[in-house]
Scaffold this motif. Structure first.
Motif, PDB file in Angstrom:
ATOM      1  N   ALA A 109       6.378  11.203  17.777  1.00  0.00           N
ATOM      2  CA  ALA A 109       7.787  11.011  17.605  1.00  0.00           C
ATOM      3  C   ALA A 109       8.578  11.707  18.656  1.00  0.00           C
ATOM      4  CB  ALA A 109       8.175  11.222  16.157  1.00  0.00           C
ATOM      5  N   VAL A 110       9.416  11.210  19.315  1.00  0.00           N
ATOM      6  CA  VAL A 110      10.381  11.975  20.246  1.00  0.00           C
ATOM      7  C   VAL A 110      11.658  11.680  20.105  1.00  0.00           C
ATOM      8  CG1 VAL A 110       8.529  11.760  22.118  1.00  0.00           C
ATOM      9  CG2 VAL A 110      10.113   9.956  21.884  1.00  0.00           C
ATOM     10  N   GLY A 111      12.690  12.305  20.650  1.00  0.00           N
ATOM     11  CA  GLY A 111      14.147  12.249  20.535  1.00  0.00           C
ATOM     12  C   GLY A 111      14.697  13.001  19.566  1.00  0.00           C
ATOM     13  N   GLY A 112      15.833  12.817  19.404  1.00  0.00           N
ATOM     14  CA  GLY A 112      16.856  13.840  18.393  1.00  0.00           C
ATOM     15  C   GLY A 112      17.594  12.933  17.622  1.00  0.00           C
ATOM     16  N   GLY A 113      18.707  13.400  16.923  1.00  0.00           N
ATOM     17  CA  GLY A 113      19.330  12.828  16.203  1.00  0.00           C
ATOM     18  C   GLY A 113      19.415  13.054  14.710  1.00  0.00           C
ATOM     19  N   GLY A 114      18.426  13.739  14.494  1.00  0.00           N
ATOM     20  CA  GLY A 114      18.126  13.890  13.005  1.00  0.00           C
ATOM     21  C   GLY A 114      18.547  15.259  12.538  1.00  0.00           C
ATOM     22  N   GLN A 115      19.372  16.071  13.322  1.00  0.00           N
ATOM     23  CA  GLN A 115      19.703  17.362  12.872  1.00  0.00           C
ATOM     24  C   GLN A 115      18.508  18.327  12.410  1.00  0.00           C
ATOM     25  OE1 GLN A 115      21.848  14.936  10.856  1.00  0.00           O
ATOM     26  NE2 GLN A 115      22.408  14.668  13.178  1.00  0.00           N
ATOM     27  N   VAL A 116      17.455  18.218  13.177  1.00  0.00           N
ATOM     28  CA  VAL A 116      16.333  19.112  12.997  1.00  0.00           C
ATOM     29  C   VAL A 116      16.055  20.228  13.854  1.00  0.00           C
ATOM     30  CG1 VAL A 116      15.144  17.735  11.318  1.00  0.00           C
ATOM     31  CG2 VAL A 116      14.672  17.289  13.649  1.00  0.00           C
ATOM     32  N   ALA A 117      17.154  20.281  14.883  1.00  0.00           N
ATOM     33  CA  ALA A 117      16.921  21.135  15.801  1.00  0.00           C
ATOM     34  C   ALA A 117      15.798  21.383  16.854  1.00  0.00           C
ATOM     35  CB  ALA A 117      16.967  22.539  15.187  1.00  0.00           C
ATOM     36  N   ALA A 118      15.730  22.495  17.715  1.00  0.00           N
ATOM     37  CA  ALA A 118      14.864  22.416  19.005  1.00  0.00           C
ATOM     38  C   ALA A 118      13.550  22.079  18.891  1.00  0.00           C
ATOM     39  CB  ALA A 118      15.180  23.578  19.651  1.00  0.00           C
ATOM     40  N   GLN A 119      12.977  22.758  17.567  1.00  0.00           N
ATOM     41  CA  GLN A 119      11.538  22.533  17.434  1.00  0.00           C
ATOM     42  C   GLN A 119      10.873  21.236  16.849  1.00  0.00           C
ATOM     43  OE1 GLN A 119      10.501  26.353  15.666  1.00  0.00           O
ATOM     44  NE2 GLN A 119      10.244  27.354  17.652  1.00  0.00           N
ATOM     45  N   HIS A 120      12.000  20.583  16.485  1.00  0.00           N
ATOM     46  CA  HIS A 120      11.789  19.111  15.932  1.00  0.00           C
ATOM     47  C   HIS A 120      12.305  18.034  16.829  1.00  0.00           C
ATOM     48  CE1 HIS A 120      10.163  21.787  12.781  1.00  0.00           C
ATOM     49  NE2 HIS A 120       9.414  20.840  12.298  1.00  0.00           N
ATOM     50  N   SER A 121      12.963  18.208  17.905  1.00  0.00           N
ATOM     51  CA  SER A 121      13.556  17.108  18.666  1.00  0.00           C
ATOM     52  C   SER A 121      13.442  17.599  19.985  1.00  0.00           C
ATOM     53  CB  SER A 121      15.082  17.511  18.286  1.00  0.00           C
ATOM     54  OG  SER A 121      15.524  17.651  16.906  1.00  0.00           O
ATOM     55  N   GLN A 122      12.712  16.738  20.659  1.00  0.00           N
ATOM     56  CA  GLN A 122      12.552  16.872  22.255  1.00  0.00           C
ATOM     57  C   GLN A 122      11.898  15.503  22.779  1.00  0.00           C
ATOM     58  OE1 GLN A 122      10.688  20.539  23.072  1.00  0.00           O
ATOM     59  NE2 GLN A 122      10.605  20.080  25.360  1.00  0.00           N
ATOM     60  N   SER A 123      12.104  15.364  23.949  1.00  0.00           N
ATOM     61  CA  SER A 123      11.894  14.017  24.691  1.00  0.00           C
ATOM     62  C   SER A 123      10.994  14.554  26.009  1.00  0.00           C
ATOM     63  CB  SER A 123      12.804  13.256  24.894  1.00  0.00           C
ATOM     64  OG  SER A 123      13.537  12.805  23.846  1.00  0.00           O
ATOM     65  N   PRO A 124       9.825  15.044  25.934  1.00  0.00           N
ATOM     66  CA  PRO A 124       9.127  15.776  26.943  1.00  0.00           C
ATOM     67  C   PRO A 124       8.359  14.803  27.695  1.00  0.00           C
ATOM     68  CG  PRO A 124       7.996  16.148  24.869  1.00  0.00           C
ATOM     69  CD  PRO A 124       9.164  15.113  24.406  1.00  0.00           C
ATOM     70  N   TYR A 125       8.386  13.646  27.623  1.00  0.00           N
ATOM     71  CA  TYR A 125       7.404  12.591  28.295  1.00  0.00           C
ATOM     72  C   TYR A 125       7.223  13.053  29.663  1.00  0.00           C
ATOM     73  CZ  TYR A 125      11.932  10.345  27.079  1.00  0.00           C
ATOM     74  OH  TYR A 125      13.253  10.086  26.775  1.00  0.00           O
ATOM     75  N   SER A 126       8.123  13.398  30.472  1.00  0.00           N
ATOM     76  CA  SER A 126       8.106  13.622  31.765  1.00  0.00           C
ATOM     77  C   SER A 126       7.215  14.790  32.064  1.00  0.00           C
ATOM     78  CB  SER A 126       9.244  13.764  32.550  1.00  0.00           C
ATOM     79  OG  SER A 126       9.944  15.063  32.264  1.00  0.00           O
ATOM     80  N   MET A 127       6.792  15.756  31.120  1.00  0.00           N
ATOM     81  CA  MET A 127       5.738  16.649  31.238  1.00  0.00           C
ATOM     82  C   MET A 127       4.482  15.952  31.386  1.00  0.00           C
ATOM     83  SD  MET A 127       7.132  19.555  28.625  1.00  0.00           S
ATOM     84  CE  MET A 127       5.700  20.061  28.170  1.00  0.00           C
ATOM     85  N   PHE A 128       4.433  14.963  30.522  1.00  0.00           N
ATOM     86  CA  PHE A 128       3.009  14.208  30.504  1.00  0.00           C
ATOM     87  C   PHE A 128       2.695  13.309  31.567  1.00  0.00           C
ATOM     88  CE2 PHE A 128       4.090  15.864  26.214  1.00  0.00           C
ATOM     89  CZ  PHE A 128       2.808  16.382  25.972  1.00  0.00           C
ATOM     90  N   MET A 129       3.979  12.658  32.009  1.00  0.00           N
ATOM     91  CA  MET A 129       3.890  11.799  33.217  1.00  0.00           C
ATOM     92  C   MET A 129       3.327  12.363  34.446  1.00  0.00           C
ATOM     93  SD  MET A 129       7.437   9.767  32.653  1.00  0.00           S
ATOM     94  CE  MET A 129       7.535   8.919  34.224  1.00  0.00           C
ATOM     95  N   ASN A 130       3.669  13.920  34.419  1.00  0.00           N
ATOM     96  CA  ASN A 130       3.327  14.445  35.566  1.00  0.00           C
ATOM     97  C   ASN A 130       1.862  14.657  35.703  1.00  0.00           C
ATOM     98  OD1 ASN A 130       3.258  17.760  36.821  1.00  0.00           O
ATOM     99  ND2 ASN A 130       4.730  16.075  37.957  1.00  0.00           N
ATOM    100  N   VAL A 131       1.078  14.438  34.615  1.00  0.00           N
ATOM    101  CA  VAL A 131      -0.500  14.688  34.654  1.00  0.00           C
ATOM    102  C   VAL A 131      -1.148  13.690  34.792  1.00  0.00           C
ATOM    103  CG1 VAL A 131      -2.298  15.513  33.015  1.00  0.00           C
ATOM    104  CG2 VAL A 131       0.056  16.592  32.733  1.00  0.00           C
ATOM    105  N   ALA A 132      -1.956  13.484  35.876  1.00  0.00           N
ATOM    106  CA  ALA A 132      -2.676  12.676  36.091  1.00  0.00           C
ATOM    107  C   ALA A 132      -3.897  12.231  35.051  1.00  0.00           C
ATOM    108  CB  ALA A 132      -3.502  12.492  37.600  1.00  0.00           C
ATOM    109  N   GLY A 133      -4.153  10.969  34.772  1.00  0.00           N
ATOM    110  CA  GLY A 133      -4.951  10.654  33.805  1.00  0.00           C
ATOM    111  C   GLY A 133      -4.744  10.443  32.132  1.00  0.00           C
TER     112      GLY A 133
END
Lengths: 325, 330
Positions: A109-133
């Motif tokens: 699950a990604v994204g925010g809007g739930g007021q659960v702060a930084a360690q439960h809200s993130q959209s880091p897909y580009s980190m993974f897009m950067n990894v081939a495979g």
């Protein structure tokens, strides 16, 4: 047509595929009730809270003939499994010369809007897009998540299903009959001729609302939902921008080296599309900060329909510089 | 935790014992050649030699069936050969050729042969433990009595996946062997500097599974411990942690100028406990081996290695464009 929530559609996809293929099994720290009841504790396994081990075990089980699904729950939890994701799952097929395939679905699950702060809200897909495979998708509707997830479960590679936290309880039409949606196929969620908005997940709905509002003024917005991040349907995006000549990219992640940057590159490095651009590309993204808790802060960080509208107006008034001419 | 006593010659057919010697010698000669060719610039990158530890891989793999699965480490040639990998394809991979196990994409640290249950050497310390535990889960779900073996070093025993996976394997009674090759050094750092306890196997108590310390240079001791653990795993009783005390003779890698901070007297002491010489001695004592037979085995092995080098040298390099193949499976 019947309506399901985004989350129900995802679970239905898993259940249908598990019925079809006995090699599929599911690992998560808390099993999903309906899956556990239907398939039992052997195939729907309650695990220790050890995302690194689960992520790696899925690789070994996949290489041994099974088709595991690992539910990371919040995407932030998978960061403890980065070695297994980046060094192992993504590379193992290539590194071993393609000897066997590793069909795995990772859910997050990604994204925010739930007021659960930084360690439960993130959209880091580009980190993974950067990894081939790795293949990955991020759908915006119940219909799309079901069709994409079924395809992903049948894919012979590690695929990450990014799922929008904000959309989990949102309902939408889902056909009764069996269907799949291919990876790598964008969907034009609304046609228009004045400006293209490429948006993901929750922001697809915000972009559609923005388009509706601007239609009152006669501004025709085309909303393109890539749905799949890897492989990316660059052609549909380029074709849309060639038609409209203007591009806004809306993303719940920050802009730096992000999905939005990739879309901007896909459009501007293509000569035919670049030639049609009438204005600079505009990105409407989250602020580049960890996601804060207080609603006042959190709302300030995320883009919404108003910021998309502002972005659209900006590109509509924008001009290519003619200084060099 | 139990301490095995000095093993006696087990009740194994002479052919099996001679095969153990042949495999150990093959590992040693293969690596001697690989390190020579590495120094000659014919093999690239980095090569980690297993020489001195051969009894562990061969002892454990001798207790396995072909369908059982293993995973290895960055020091992986020994496990490949012990599980029955093809020397030609191994050498070709080291040479970076298209005919190699990984079509030249892996090299020394990433040789795998899924067809024989060798799930790969792995360049990340502790990186393979979870993967092979998943193979153990697969074996359990298949229900055909298969087992899976995680080979790892003393260094990996201090990393998170060790704990996570032993806990899961013990809880789910997975048919697993966790084989710690304690060669007393994590790269240059002595184990004593990074381990609170001298025996990794003692940690088995924390998972409620058997933990066994064996002399990793005594192939019969390794074999017997592995055999018991395999029986236990096949019977559905769960995993065993086996710690093999052993020693690597060479530096951490074959890289020129690689520092080796170990006391030369310590290295010499361990060389005097050569696992191959010990097995050879035991075979001779039992009347299972004489000079003629040993020379024939050596000739045979050297011929196979020479053939592997010839095969590798005659093999084409991959075409540059093949760099983009196999990122994804079809």
């Amino acid at each position: 047509m019947r309506e399901l929530t985004y989350n129900e559609a995802a679970v239905e996809a898993v259940a249908e595929e598990m019925r079809r293929d006995p090699k599929i099994f599911y690992m998560s720290t808390d099993p999903i009730g309906p899956l556990l009841r239907e398939f039992g504790a052997e195939r729907v396994r309650a695990t220790p809270i050890t995302e690194a081990a689960l992520t790696g075990m899925a690789i070994g089980a996949a290489g041994s003939g099974f088709r595991p699904i690992v539910d990371w729950r919040q995407v932030t939890f998978c960061f403890v499994a980065m070695d297994q994701i980046v060094n192992q799952a993504a590379k193992i097929h290539y590194m071993f010369g393609g000897q066997v395939s590793f069909p795995i679905l990772y859910r997050a699950a990604v994204g925010g809007g739930g007021q659960v702060a930084a360690q439960h809200s993130q959209s880091p897909y580009s980190m993974f897009m950067n990894v081939a495979g790795l293949r990955m998708f991020l759908p915006s509707t119940p219909h799309d998540i079901k069709g994409l997830m079924k395809t992903a479960i049948r894919d012979n590679n590690p695929v990450i299903s990014f799922e929008s936290s904000r959309l989990m309880t949102r309902k939408g039409p889902v056909p009764d009959e069996d269907y799949t949606i291919p990876l790598g196929q964008a969907d034009i969620k609304r046609e228009g001729s004045d400006v293209t908005v490429v948006a993901l997940a929750w922001l697809v709905h915000e972009a559609l609302a923005a388009a509706e509002e601007l239609a009152q003024e006669g501004i025709l917005v085309e909303v393109v939902d890539p749905r799949t991040l890897v492989p990316l349907d660059a052609q549909t995006i380029r074709t849309s921008v060639q038609k409209t000549g203007r591009l806004v990219i809306a993303d719940e992640a920050g802009p730096t080296a992000g999905f939005s940057a990739e879309i901007a590159a896909v459009v501007t490095e293509d000569g035919a599309t670049f030639a049609q651009l009438k204005a600079p590309v505009k990105r409407v993204c989250a602020l580049q900060v960890p996601i804060p808790y207080s609603p006042v802060l959190e709302n300030h960080v995320f883009p919404d329909r108003q910021r998309i509208i502002t972005g659209i107006r900006e590109v509509l008034h924008g001009r290519r510089s003619t200084a060099a001419a | 935790m139990s301490l095995s006593t000095q093993s006696l010659s087990p009740n194994l057919p002479p052919d099996t014992q001679r095969e153990m010697l042949r495999r150990m010698l093959t590992i040693r000669r293969f690596e001697e050649r690989a390190s020579d060719d590495y120094r000659a610039g014919k093999i690239y990158g980095v090569v980690h030699c297993y020489i001195g530890e051969e009894a562990v891989a061969v002892g454990v793999c001798s207790a396995l069936d072909r369908g059982d699965r293993i995973i290895s480490t960055h020091r992986g040639h020994g496990h490949c050969i012990a599980k029955g990998a093809d020397l030609n394809r191994m050498m070709a991979e080291l040479y970076g050729r298209q005919t190699g196990y990984c079509k030249g994409k892996g090299g020394s640290m990433h040789i795998a042969d899924f067809g024989i249950g060798m799930l790969g050497a792995n360049g990340i310390v502790a990186g393979g433990i979870a993967i092979v535990t998943g193979a153990g889960l697969a074996a359990q779900m298949e229900g055909k009595g298969g087992v899976a073996v995680s080979f790892f070093g003393d260094g990996a025993s201090n990393a998170g996946p060790f704990h996570e996976c032993l806990n899961i394997a013990a809880t789910w009674k997975l048919p697993m062997l966790y084989v710690c090759e304690n060669n007393m050094y994590a790269a240059q750092t002595p184990a004593a500097a990074t381990h609170a306890l001298s025996d990794v196997a003692a940690r088995a108590a924390g998972y409620g599974i058997p933990g066994v310390v064996v002399d990793g240079n005594d192939i019969f001791a390794v074999y017997q411990a592995a055999n018991r653990a395999v029986d236990r795993a096949r019977s559905g009783d769960g995993p065993t942690l086996i710690e093999c005390k052993t020693y690597r003779w060479r530096a951490h890698t074959e890289r020129r100028g690689q520092p080796d901070l170990r006391d030369p007297a310590e290295v010499e002491m361990w060389k005097s406990r050569d696992p191959i010489a010990q097995l050879e001695h035991q075979l001779r004592e039992q009347g299972y081996l004489d000079d003629t037979e040993l020379q024939a085995v050596e000739r045979d092995i050297m011929g196979a290695i020479e053939a592997a080098v010839t095969f590798a040298e005659a093999s084409p390099f991959p075409s540059p464009e093949q760099a983009t193949d196999d990122v994804f499976a079809a």
